[in-house]
Design a protein around this motif. Structure first.
Motif, PDB file in Angstrom:
ATOM      1  N   GLN A 164      91.081  37.433  75.437  1.00 30.43           N
ATOM      2  CA  GLN A 164      90.774  36.350  76.380  1.00 30.43           C
ATOM      3  C   GLN A 164      89.838  36.805  77.491  1.00 30.43           C
ATOM      4  N   SER A 165      90.024  38.040  77.938  1.00 33.45           N
ATOM      5  CA  SER A 165      89.198  38.562  79.035  1.00 33.45           C
ATOM      6  C   SER A 165      87.762  38.825  78.606  1.00 33.45           C
ATOM      7  N   LEU A 166      87.503  38.867  77.299  1.00 38.17           N
ATOM      8  CA  LEU A 166      86.139  39.100  76.810  1.00 38.17           C
ATOM      9  C   LEU A 166      85.249  37.872  76.951  1.00 38.17           C
ATOM     10  N   LYS A 167      85.850  36.700  77.173  1.00 36.40           N
ATOM     11  CA  LYS A 167      85.064  35.488  77.354  1.00 36.40           C
ATOM     12  C   LYS A 167      84.144  35.643  78.562  1.00 36.40           C
ATOM     13  N   GLY A 168      82.859  35.438  78.371  1.00 32.86           N
ATOM     14  CA  GLY A 168      81.899  35.568  79.450  1.00 32.86           C
ATOM     15  C   GLY A 168      81.425  36.990  79.691  1.00 32.86           C
ATOM     16  N   VAL A 169      81.943  37.960  78.916  1.00 34.72           N
ATOM     17  CA  VAL A 169      81.556  39.365  79.071  1.00 34.72           C
ATOM     18  C   VAL A 169      80.677  39.831  77.909  1.00 34.72           C
ATOM     19  N   VAL A 170      80.989  39.362  76.717  1.00 41.09           N
ATOM     20  CA  VAL A 170      80.266  39.804  75.517  1.00 41.09           C
ATOM     21  C   VAL A 170      78.783  39.433  75.593  1.00 41.09           C
ATOM     22  N   LEU A 171      78.497  38.220  76.009  1.00 43.73           N
ATOM     23  CA  LEU A 171      77.103  37.756  76.052  1.00 43.73           C
ATOM     24  C   LEU A 171      76.238  38.616  76.980  1.00 43.73           C
ATOM     25  N   PRO A 172      76.618  38.843  78.248  1.00 49.21           N
ATOM     26  CA  PRO A 172      75.768  39.700  79.100  1.00 49.21           C
ATOM     27  C   PRO A 172      75.682  41.133  78.603  1.00 49.21           C
ATOM     28  N   LEU A 173      76.755  41.663  77.985  1.00 47.56           N
ATOM     29  CA  LEU A 173      76.705  43.021  77.454  1.00 47.56           C
ATOM     30  C   LEU A 173      75.677  43.135  76.330  1.00 47.56           C
ATOM     31  N   PHE A 174      75.652  42.148  75.428  1.00 45.39           N
ATOM     32  CA  PHE A 174      74.690  42.185  74.326  1.00 45.39           C
ATOM     33  C   PHE A 174      73.262  41.979  74.831  1.00 45.39           C
ATOM     34  N   ILE A 175      73.092  41.179  75.867  1.00 45.34           N
ATOM     35  CA  ILE A 175      71.754  41.009  76.453  1.00 45.34           C
ATOM     36  C   ILE A 175      71.278  42.322  77.059  1.00 45.34           C
ATOM     37  N   LEU A 176      72.154  43.005  77.781  1.00 43.38           N
ATOM     38  CA  LEU A 176      71.786  44.294  78.379  1.00 43.38           C
ATOM     39  C   LEU A 176      71.490  45.334  77.299  1.00 43.38           C
ATOM     40  N   LEU A 177      72.311  45.321  76.233  1.00 39.24           N
ATOM     41  CA  LEU A 177      72.063  46.250  75.128  1.00 39.24           C
ATOM     42  C   LEU A 177      70.721  45.961  74.465  1.00 39.24           C
ATOM     43  N   ALA A 178      70.405  44.680  74.289  1.00 41.98           N
ATOM     44  CA  ALA A 178      69.122  44.310  73.671  1.00 41.98           C
ATOM     45  C   ALA A 178      67.952  44.715  74.559  1.00 41.98           C
ATOM     46  N   ILE A 179      68.104  44.552  75.866  1.00 38.82           N
ATOM     47  CA  ILE A 179      67.038  44.969  76.793  1.00 38.82           C
ATOM     48  C   ILE A 179      66.828  46.471  76.716  1.00 38.82           C
ATOM     49  N   HIS A 180      67.947  47.205  76.644  1.00 38.64           N
ATOM     50  CA  HIS A 180      67.860  48.657  76.543  1.00 38.64           C
ATOM     51  C   HIS A 180      67.121  49.075  75.264  1.00 38.64           C
ATOM     52  N   VAL A 212      65.595  40.726  72.710  1.00 38.23           N
ATOM     53  CA  VAL A 212      66.493  40.179  73.744  1.00 38.23           C
ATOM     54  C   VAL A 212      67.105  38.852  73.282  1.00 38.23           C
ATOM     55  N   ALA A 213      66.259  37.991  72.690  1.00 37.34           N
ATOM     56  CA  ALA A 213      66.764  36.709  72.205  1.00 37.34           C
ATOM     57  C   ALA A 213      67.793  36.915  71.093  1.00 37.34           C
ATOM     58  N   GLY A 214      67.501  37.903  70.198  1.00 35.20           N
ATOM     59  CA  GLY A 214      68.462  38.197  69.135  1.00 35.20           C
ATOM     60  C   GLY A 214      69.773  38.714  69.687  1.00 35.20           C
ATOM     61  N   GLY A 215      69.703  39.580  70.693  1.00 37.63           N
ATOM     62  CA  GLY A 215      70.936  40.088  71.315  1.00 37.63           C
ATOM     63  C   GLY A 215      71.730  38.982  71.968  1.00 37.63           C
ATOM     64  N   ALA A 216      71.022  38.069  72.649  1.00 32.24           N
ATOM     65  CA  ALA A 216      71.704  36.939  73.296  1.00 32.24           C
ATOM     66  C   ALA A 216      72.364  36.040  72.254  1.00 32.24           C
ATOM     67  N   LEU A 217      71.659  35.814  71.132  1.00 32.09           N
ATOM     68  CA  LEU A 217      72.213  34.962  70.075  1.00 32.09           C
ATOM     69  C   LEU A 217      73.455  35.603  69.464  1.00 32.09           C
ATOM     70  N   ILE A 218      73.384  36.910  69.192  1.00 30.35           N
ATOM     71  CA  ILE A 218      74.551  37.604  68.616  1.00 30.35           C
ATOM     72  C   ILE A 218      75.731  37.548  69.590  1.00 30.35           C
ATOM     73  N   GLY A 219      75.452  37.801  70.873  1.00 32.13           N
ATOM     74  CA  GLY A 219      76.532  37.737  71.864  1.00 32.13           C
ATOM     75  C   GLY A 219      77.144  36.359  71.953  1.00 32.13           C
ATOM     76  N   TRP A 220      76.318  35.312  71.907  1.00 32.17           N
ATOM     77  CA  TRP A 220      76.827  33.936  71.971  1.00 32.17           C
ATOM     78  C   TRP A 220      77.670  33.598  70.744  1.00 32.17           C
ATOM     79  N   LEU A 221      77.205  34.017  69.561  1.00 29.05           N
ATOM     80  CA  LEU A 221      77.962  33.754  68.333  1.00 29.05           C
ATOM     81  C   LEU A 221      79.304  34.472  68.349  1.00 29.05           C
ATOM     82  N   ILE A 222      79.309  35.695  68.849  1.00 32.25           N
ATOM     83  CA  ILE A 222      80.571  36.446  68.923  1.00 32.25           C
ATOM     84  C   ILE A 222      81.551  35.742  69.858  1.00 32.25           C
ATOM     85  N   GLU A 223      81.059  35.279  71.010  1.00 31.37           N
ATOM     86  CA  GLU A 223      81.941  34.598  71.957  1.00 31.37           C
ATOM     87  C   GLU A 223      82.462  33.282  71.397  1.00 31.37           C
TER      88      GLU A 223
END
Length: 346
Positions: free
Chosen positions: A57-73, A22-33
């Protein structure tokens, strides 16, 4: 999820693996954003198509939660859980992903609407943007429920019956809502227009919301007009069909004045004002029209033109000052009111 460490020492390892994923997914999502999206925005700004800017522009604030959800999955594959609980958690993640994507889609559509209205030199109203956003999110919520096996048919039926009761209770509110939609659909009153109502209220339309229209007067006061009242009112829109409006200035000169000279000086003065004062239409040819033999003067109208309603006041101000100066230089008299009284003696 409660873990009994004493009885299940392997659970600690599973929890650490799950947390690391989960932490890795959050980090990847944050780096992408923070990095990748910034680079992509820089690249898309060079293209002619505006759609790619909108998507990124619309991806701002979306990538991070998506990667967190993917990591949880993914992390669920490394922990031992009750099959029933695991199914519930997977469905929760699925609903979360659908809702995040729905919010992303709502952003794209509302920003596209806002962009299209700007291209049309108009301002989007909040009733359009909010209605679009709420509709997309509501549809996304229903799709999320359907995806996890919850039938939405009873819900829609209940909403239909409840909606009828709500409609009866909120007739004035719904009247304002549909009046606002009617105003926007006809495009007779738009955000940014300067309007004058038959009640004497006038000003710039700042927003058309679901209940009322906000008008800013020239004195910087805000007037809130219910949409139903605005739809029924007699409205003068000074921005339709064009923003440019004529400015009429009434002038009078003495009877012994050379009218050809008066006309020449007035036109030259008007031309100078239109070219030098902010708001004047430089390409417009001003005109002079004599129209009345007054009690003490020959009256005429000088016709100028400005780009929009509020600019007429500065143009009139500058024109009157300069015309008065030019008439004095040319010896043209602007007479005081004179009345001749003839008395007869008995």
């Amino acid at each position: 999820m409660i873990i009994d460490v004493a009885n299940h020492p392997d659970r600690v390892k599973e929890l650490m693996i799950f947390s690391a994923i989960v932490a890795g997914g959050a980090l990847i999502g944050w780096l992408i954003e923070q990095i990748v999206l910034s680079k992509l925005l820089h690249l898309t700004s060079r293209t002619k198509w505006k759609g790619d800017d909108l998507i990124i522009q619309s991806l701002k604030g979306v990538v991070l939660p998506l990667f967190i959800l993917l990591a949880i999955h993914i992390g669920f594959n490394y922990v031992t859980l009750n099959p029933g609980l695991l199914d519930v958690l997977h469905k929760t993640v699925k609903v979360g992903a659908i809702l995040v994507f729905t919010i992303y889609l709502a952003r794209i559509v509302t920003r596209w609407i806002a962009g299209e209205t700007k291209e049309d030199k108009s301002v989007p109203s909040s009733i359009i943007l909010n209605s679009t956003r709420i509709t997309i999110i509501a549809v996304g919520f229903l799709i999320a429920l359907q995806s996890i096996g919850i039938s939405i048919t009873p819900l829609l039926t209940a909403l239909g019956v409840g909606g009828l009761a709500v409609a009866l209770a909120l007739q004035p509110t719904l009247s304002n809502f549909f009046s606002g939609l009617h105003i926007l659909a006809t495009k007779k009153v738009r955000v940014g227009d300067f309007i004058r109502l038959d009640t004497g209220i006038e000003g710039y339309v700042m927003d058309i919301s679901w209940r009322s229209t906000l008008v800013r007067q020239l004195a910087n006061n805000m007037v809130i007009i219910p949409n139903a009242k605005l739809a029924e009112a007699i409205v003068i829109n000074t921005h339709l069909p064009d923003k440019d409006i004529p400015v009429m200035v009434e002038v009078g000169v003495a009877y012994d004045s050379d009218l050809d000279l008066v006309e020449k000086v007035a036109i030259e003065t008007a031309q100078e004002i239109l070219k030098t004062v902010e708001g004047g239409v430089k390409s417009f040819d001003p005109a002079v029209r004599f129209h009345t033999f007054g009690e003490s003067s020959i009256n005429f109208t000088v016709i100028l033109r400005v780009h929009e309603y509020s600019q007429q006041f500065l143009v009139k101000h500058a024109f009157v000052k300069l015309l008065h100066k030019r008439f004095r230089e040319k010896g043209i008299e602007i007479p005081f009111p004179i009345r001749t009284i003839i008395t007869k003696t008995p």
